[in-house]
Design an enzyme around this catalytic site. Structure first.
Site, PDB file in Angstrom:
ATOM      1  N   ASP A  64      49.395  41.835  47.144  1.00 43.82           N
ATOM      2  CA  ASP A  64      48.915  41.816  45.694  1.00 43.82           C
ATOM      3  C   ASP A  64      49.029  40.418  45.133  1.00 43.82           C
ATOM      4  O   ASP A  64      49.974  39.651  45.250  1.00 43.82           O
ATOM      5  CB  ASP A  64      50.336  42.460  45.001  1.00 43.82           C
ATOM      6  CG  ASP A  64      50.187  42.823  43.452  1.00 43.82           C
ATOM      7  OD1 ASP A  64      49.313  42.058  42.888  1.00 43.82           O
ATOM      8  OD2 ASP A  64      50.965  43.319  43.061  1.00 43.82           O
ATOM      9  N   VAL A  65      47.847  40.266  44.449  1.00 38.13           N
ATOM     10  CA  VAL A  65      47.509  38.626  44.291  1.00 38.13           C
ATOM     11  C   VAL A  65      48.723  38.224  43.113  1.00 38.13           C
ATOM     12  O   VAL A  65      48.594  37.060  42.734  1.00 38.13           O
ATOM     13  CB  VAL A  65      46.268  38.122  43.844  1.00 38.13           C
ATOM     14  CG1 VAL A  65      45.320  38.430  45.237  1.00 38.13           C
ATOM     15  CG2 VAL A  65      45.482  39.144  42.871  1.00 38.13           C
ATOM     16  N   SER A 143      33.035  35.729  34.805  1.00 35.98           N
ATOM     17  CA  SER A 143      32.142  36.982  34.294  1.00 35.98           C
ATOM     18  C   SER A 143      31.314  36.324  33.088  1.00 35.98           C
ATOM     19  O   SER A 143      31.696  35.255  32.398  1.00 35.98           O
ATOM     20  CB  SER A 143      33.088  37.864  33.646  1.00 35.98           C
ATOM     21  OG  SER A 143      32.284  38.660  32.989  1.00 35.98           O
ATOM     22  N   TYR A 156      39.947  41.115  28.855  1.00 35.30           N
ATOM     23  CA  TYR A 156      38.951  40.803  30.113  1.00 35.30           C
ATOM     24  C   TYR A 156      38.199  39.393  29.521  1.00 35.30           C
ATOM     25  O   TYR A 156      38.379  38.464  30.378  1.00 35.30           O
ATOM     26  CB  TYR A 156      38.269  41.777  30.215  1.00 35.30           C
ATOM     27  CG  TYR A 156      37.411  41.473  31.330  1.00 35.30           C
ATOM     28  CD1 TYR A 156      38.060  41.663  32.667  1.00 35.30           C
ATOM     29  CD2 TYR A 156      35.941  41.056  31.391  1.00 35.30           C
ATOM     30  CE1 TYR A 156      37.178  41.257  34.042  1.00 35.30           C
ATOM     31  CE2 TYR A 156      35.213  40.669  32.609  1.00 35.30           C
ATOM     32  CZ  TYR A 156      35.665  41.029  33.810  1.00 35.30           C
ATOM     33  OH  TYR A 156      34.769  40.684  35.004  1.00 35.30           O
ATOM     34  N   LYS A 160      39.034  35.661  31.550  1.00 32.41           N
ATOM     35  CA  LYS A 160      37.752  35.046  32.036  1.00 32.41           C
ATOM     36  C   LYS A 160      37.405  33.571  31.547  1.00 32.41           C
ATOM     37  O   LYS A 160      36.889  32.679  31.968  1.00 32.41           O
ATOM     38  CB  LYS A 160      36.500  35.798  32.152  1.00 32.41           C
ATOM     39  CG  LYS A 160      36.545  37.346  32.948  1.00 32.41           C
ATOM     40  CD  LYS A 160      36.937  36.772  34.499  1.00 32.41           C
ATOM     41  CE  LYS A 160      36.899  37.904  35.668  1.00 32.41           C
ATOM     42  NZ  LYS A 160      37.318  37.666  36.872  1.00 32.41           N
TER      43      LYS A 160
END
Length: 288
Positions: A64-65, A143, A156, A160
């Site tokens: 799990d990062v 993204s 999100y 990003k």
């Protein structure tokens, strides 16, 4: 200078499916030595076994990062098994689809943990080993939302944007170590991101839009091409290139178009608000 993938020691996060899986398949085909990290232990092991059976040198690390211990395990595995590290590809990510007013702090923090803090801390751990790597590079997969915020993707977009900013800052800092820092800006890609959203409450029909996006294979090929050609920043997908080009020169037009689309999708709420405001004004007038 063109980079070689043959025998390069590469870490890929989010390596069990979607873009990560396609990156692993193509990099293994080109002779890279891979450490694949993801939470999906079974899928990760199956992929690693398949690529190994095809002649690749692939290690699977269930991780799990967002966990410091797991991030250290990823880097330690590369150093212990391959003797070092040449390329770190930060590909793992998570999203949430829905408007900010109805979201929560927990959603924001989880997305920032996965999409920003995790790659940032992996980079910090990897730097001492990348300094001694062969043609070393850090590849951050951002993204289109990292260059232009999009309604219903607020958390999100923020994560990003943060990754883009970190990448630009590190590009200058890493020059003293001869570590190249690349930024990938994909547009819509047909991955399983939508199946793992923290929220899916927006009104826009994104499934139809996603179906017109890049395939994971196309995005992965673009990432590896950018790595081989050492391209500083690459935008992938025609719609991402078009939107970001227009936004560069006409940002207020893009603002108006996005706002108009949101008003159309939420016309019932807009009309109710207008009726409420009108009723309040009439009541005030009657009171006078």
């Amino acid at each position: 200078m063109r980079k070689q993938l043959q025998a390069r020691r590469i870490v890929i996060t989010g390596g069990s499916g979607g873009i990560g899986q396609c990156l692993a398949e193509e990099a293994a085909r080109r002779g890279a030595r891979l450490i694949l990290a993801a939470r999906s232990a079974d899928k990760l092991r199956q992929l690693a076994d398949r690529l190994t059976a095809q002649g690749g040198e692939v290690l699977a690390v269930t991780a799990d990062v967002t966990s410091d211990a797991d991030r250290r395990l990823i880097i330690d595995t590369a150093v212990r098994r391959f003797g070092g590290l040449d390329v770190l590809i930060n590909n793992a990510g998570i999203g949430s689809f829905g408007h900010f007013a109805e979201s929560s702090e927990a959603v924001l923090r989880q997305i920032m943990e996965v999409n920003f803090f995790a790659p940032a801390e992996l980079i910090r751990l990897a730097i001492p080993f990348l300094r001694n790597g062969v043609q070393p590079a850090i590849v951050n997969v951002s993204s289109m939302c990292g260059r232009r915020g999009v309604p219903a993707w607020p958390e999100y977009s923020a994560s990003k944007f943060a990754l883009c900013g970190l990448t630009e800052a590190l590009r200058g800092e890493m020059a003293r170590f001869d570590i190249d820092v690349l930024l990938i800006v994909p547009g819509l890609t047909r991955t399983d991101l939508m199946a793992h959203l923290l929220r899916n409450e927006g009104r826009m029909k994104i499934a139809a839009a996603m179906d017109k996006g890049l395939t994971p294979e196309e995005t992965a090929a673009g990432i590896l091409e950018a790595l081989v050609k050492n391209r500083t920043e690459v935008v992938l997908g025609w719609e991402a290139r078009w939107i970001l080009r227009v936004n560069r020169f006409l940002p207020r037009l893009v603002d108006r178009l996005m706002a108009r689309r949101v008003r159309q999708l939420y016309r019932d709420e807009v009309e109710q608000a207008a009726e409420y405001a009108s009723g309040g004004q009439n009541s005030a007038a009657a009171g006078r």
